[in-house]
Design a protein around this motif. Structure first.
Motif, PDB file in Angstrom:
ATOM      1  N   UNK A  96      37.327 -12.892   8.395  1.00  0.00           N
ATOM      2  CA  UNK A  96      35.895 -13.105   7.948  1.00  0.00           C
ATOM      3  C   UNK A  96      35.609 -12.175   6.441  1.00  0.00           C
ATOM      4  N   UNK A  97      34.962 -12.621   5.806  1.00  0.00           N
ATOM      5  CA  UNK A  97      34.322 -11.630   4.537  1.00  0.00           C
ATOM      6  C   UNK A  97      32.946 -10.913   5.127  1.00  0.00           C
ATOM      7  N   UNK A  98      32.394 -11.652   6.087  1.00  0.00           N
ATOM      8  CA  UNK A  98      31.103 -11.197   6.692  1.00  0.00           C
ATOM      9  C   UNK A  98      30.942 -11.262   8.128  1.00  0.00           C
ATOM     10  N   UNK A  99      30.740 -10.259   8.821  1.00  0.00           N
ATOM     11  CA  UNK A  99      30.306 -10.255  10.044  1.00  0.00           C
ATOM     12  C   UNK A  99      28.824  -9.887  10.403  1.00  0.00           C
ATOM     13  N   UNK A 100      27.847 -10.802  10.645  1.00  0.00           N
ATOM     14  CA  UNK A 100      26.670 -10.628  10.824  1.00  0.00           C
ATOM     15  C   UNK A 100      26.131 -10.733  12.455  1.00  0.00           C
ATOM     16  N   UNK A 101      25.810  -9.644  12.722  1.00  0.00           N
ATOM     17  CA  UNK A 101      25.171  -9.442  14.291  1.00  0.00           C
ATOM     18  C   UNK A 101      23.837  -9.704  14.606  1.00  0.00           C
ATOM     19  N   UNK A 102      23.486 -10.378  15.150  1.00  0.00           N
ATOM     20  CA  UNK A 102      21.868 -10.664  15.654  1.00  0.00           C
ATOM     21  C   UNK A 102      21.715 -10.182  17.306  1.00  0.00           C
ATOM     22  N   UNK A 103      20.603  -9.479  17.041  1.00  0.00           N
ATOM     23  CA  UNK A 103      20.280  -8.878  18.346  1.00  0.00           C
ATOM     24  C   UNK A 103      21.188  -7.772  18.930  1.00  0.00           C
TER      25      UNK A 103
END
Length: 391
Positions: free
Chosen positions: A95-102
């Motif tokens: 990935x280029x972006x790892x976006x974590x939520x919570x």
């Protein structure tokens, strides 16, 4: 330009239910439609038939796939297995972006992203709390430990993304002023949700919609409804739509107050179908961050009354006549009576529709998020020369 190439974006979160799941679905669909490659990593032990159906709808748009693995709510030894399996899956997707939520999603994205960075992958790590750890009390040992852990993880974070200013301020108050880049990007609703809902001929005067638990204020709604009848001087009608652990408590409460025939109850259903069953939506929560149900109701053109909690004043404006004092049935009743008796109430109390759509649409949310992703990739490449994720 090289930096305008399609991005490879992976969202990590724990439980595929509620607002976080909605937020991720909206971002994934919007970014996939714009030509980017998107994937999801989340828990396999929560959700039911409804969530499975939502996954089936979104799966054709997830070119990087859907990875579901056990991610427990509580911190424990099983987290090591989830991190290891998540790392193997995510590494292969480059990935280029790892976006974590919570909290759990944020830990997955930041730990795995940091290991990828050690291995010279140019990947940006983002974290959106969505409440999560911020609900804990710093005065308790558990809360203090979780806040310390959140602070520690900032060193593995390229940006913190908050859904409202209230969330950002809560983070600073409980965890400390952020030491990394931050952004406030409001939740948004889709274009089709801005089509006005027309009330049915048998629509009730007031609707409560949401989880049936005290945090969301169903008891305040019942109390305020009774007070509104007294203010107006005649019987009214209401409906409570939702499910939850305290449903029997509210059933008993309305019966004890002699409101059994005037306040109906119905199971959870699609929001727009619920809106068609009323003339005024009432959302009496004791606590919120940036609730989607408020955005959905306003987008549908409904008169909406809410409480001045969390990020809700950022939607209406801090001085809106539609905002009641939290946990105050009389304050809520007075607004309900005014909205019921004044046909022009909504014109002055509610946000300007044009400005509301500009601020709280999926188009705005996804565009601002994409701009943040691209800026972070540029910063990451400049600060840590590394091979791109698509090596």
């Amino acid at each position: 330009m090289a930096e305008q190439r399609p991005l490879r974006i992976i969202h990590c979160f724990r439980s595929p239910v509620g607002g976080i799941f909605r937020h991720v679905r909206d971002l994934a669909l919007a970014h996939a439609a714009a030509g980017h490659q998107v994937g999801i990593v989340c828990d396999s032990t929560t959700g039911g038939d409804y969530e499975d159906a939502l996954f089936r709808e979104i799966l054709p748009h997830l070119s990087l796939g859907l990875v579901r693995l056990p991610i427990r709510r509580a911190i424990g030894p099983s987290d090591a297995a989830a991190l290891w399996r998540g790392y193997k899956e995510i590494r292969s997707l480059q990935p280029d972006i790892l976006h974590g939520h919570g909290a759990k999603g944020g830990a997955l994205a930041r730990v795995i992203g940091s290991v990828l960075r050690v291995n010279k992958y140019c990947v940006s790590r983002l974290y959106s709390p969505h409440g999560g750890s911020l609900h804990y009390d710093r005065a308790t040992p558990a809360g203090l430990g979780i806040m310390a852990l959140e602070r520690f993880q900032e060193r593995w974070t390229d940006a913190l993304v908050f859904v409202c200013d209230y969330e950002r301020e809560t983070y600073a108050r409980k965890i400390g002023a952020p030491t990394v880049k931050t952004a406030r990007i409001y939740n948004g609703v889709a274009a089709e949700e801005f089509v006005p809902v027309v009330p049915r001929p048998d629509a009730v005067d007031f609707l409560y919609i949401g989880m049936l638990r005290d945090l969301k204020g169903p008891d305040i709604f019942i109390d305020a409804f009774a007070r509104t009848e007294r203010l107006i001087g005649r019987p009214l009608s209401a409906l409570m739509i939702g499910d939850g652990p305290q449903q029997e408590d509210y059933m008993r409460m309305k019966l004890e107050r002699g409101l059994g025939k005037r306040i109906g109850m119905a199971p959870a259903t699609h929001a727009r179908a619920a809106f068609a069953r009323t003339r005024i939506v009432v959302l009496p929560s004791r606590a919120e961050a940036m609730p989607y149900i408020v955005l959905e109701a306003l987008a549908a053109g409904m008169p909406v009354i809410a409480t001045r909690v969390g990020g809700v004043p950022e939607i209406f404006g801090p001085d809106s006549a539609a905002l009641a004092t939290p946990n105050d049935a009389q304050s809520l009743a007075e607004i309900m009576a005014a909205a019921h008796d004044n046909p022009d109430w909504a014109k002055t109390a509610l946000p300007d529709p044009v400005r509301f759509r500009e601020a709280f649409s999926v188009e705005t949310m996804s565009a601002e998020m994409l701009a943040l992703y691209r800026s972070l990739l540029v910063e990451t490449a400049q600060s840590e020369p590394a091979r791109p994720a698509q090596a």
